[in-house]
Scaffold this active site. Sequence first.
Site, mmCIF file in Angstrom:
data_model
loop_
_atom_site.group_PDB
_atom_site.id
_atom_site.type_symbol
_atom_site.label_atom_id
_atom_site.label_comp_id
_atom_site.label_asym_id
_atom_site.label_seq_id
_atom_site.Cartn_x
_atom_site.Cartn_y
_atom_site.Cartn_z
ATOM 1 N N ARG A 170 2.352 24.271 89.266
ATOM 2 C CA ARG A 170 1.027 23.654 89.150
ATOM 3 C C ARG A 170 0.672 22.918 90.441
ATOM 4 N NH1 ARG A 170 0.069 20.199 83.888
ATOM 5 N NH2 ARG A 170 -2.088 20.380 84.622
ATOM 6 N N CYS A 182 0.276 12.805 87.608
ATOM 7 C CA CYS A 182 0.698 14.045 86.952
ATOM 8 C C CYS A 182 -0.562 14.766 86.493
ATOM 9 C CB CYS A 182 1.647 13.752 85.796
ATOM 10 S SG CYS A 182 0.941 12.678 84.507
#
Length: 279
Positions: A175, A234
Amino acid sequence: MNVIITATELASELAGPVAPVLLDVRWQLGGPPGRQEYEAGHLPGAVYTDLDGELAGAAGPAGRHPLPDLTVFGAAMRAAGVRADRPVVVHDGGQGWAAARAWWLLRWTGHPDVRVLDGGLAAWRAAGGTLTDTPPAPEPGDFTPVPGNLPLLTADDAAALARRGVLLDARAAERYRGEVEPIDRVGGHIPGAVSAPTGENVTEDGTTFRTAAELARRFTSLGATADAEVGVYCGSGVSAAHEVLALAAAGVPAALYVGSWSEWSADPSRPVATGPEPG
């Protein structure tokens, strides 16, 4: 102050003269609330805490798990029996992300003594700990949240920190690189951020933290030391709390960008870097 407690240590404290308040924060990203599992069996005296409803506000421009309304959060903590002069231990099913979010919020709002059960419910059961389905009846607590006791980053703060200090991206490496993005508008990372997946904070069992020395070596290799200015983000500010907790265990203070990638990527005007390098 220690930020992590083992199941054996917790059992000893629960049998002592000042037992900690227990919060059960079972939660899974994209899954149903953990209340049903909690009601089927929980640590004696533990009070269920809902991450989405009590530890975060409604999803929106500030991200998927923005800061909660402190009136709601404070009422939930007092209903759970949280007191300013009594230690708190939080746990989840084992992953540690949700427990870390509760730990961070309590510390950020001024509670002086909060720890996370290492390995969560699974570790408690492995150590021979018992469960019950009897609902707890805690005496109301007196904890009043006063924010600002841990460093907090806005999107602009995170961008600036990535240039002058160390901004860690706690998401999975793919990611970070922008190869996949299953949730947010666009893949990639904040320019200047360093990839530091949360999964590398724990041992091969996927739940138990690495030793403080191992964590310190890991973060030092990423430039995150006690002398550096460190921040973490995050996807939505949950797994990043686990990274802040791991950094604390290693003796490294760190700021949390709660909005994280879910806030950053929602604004098309903000730059996005891709690939394995900070950019």
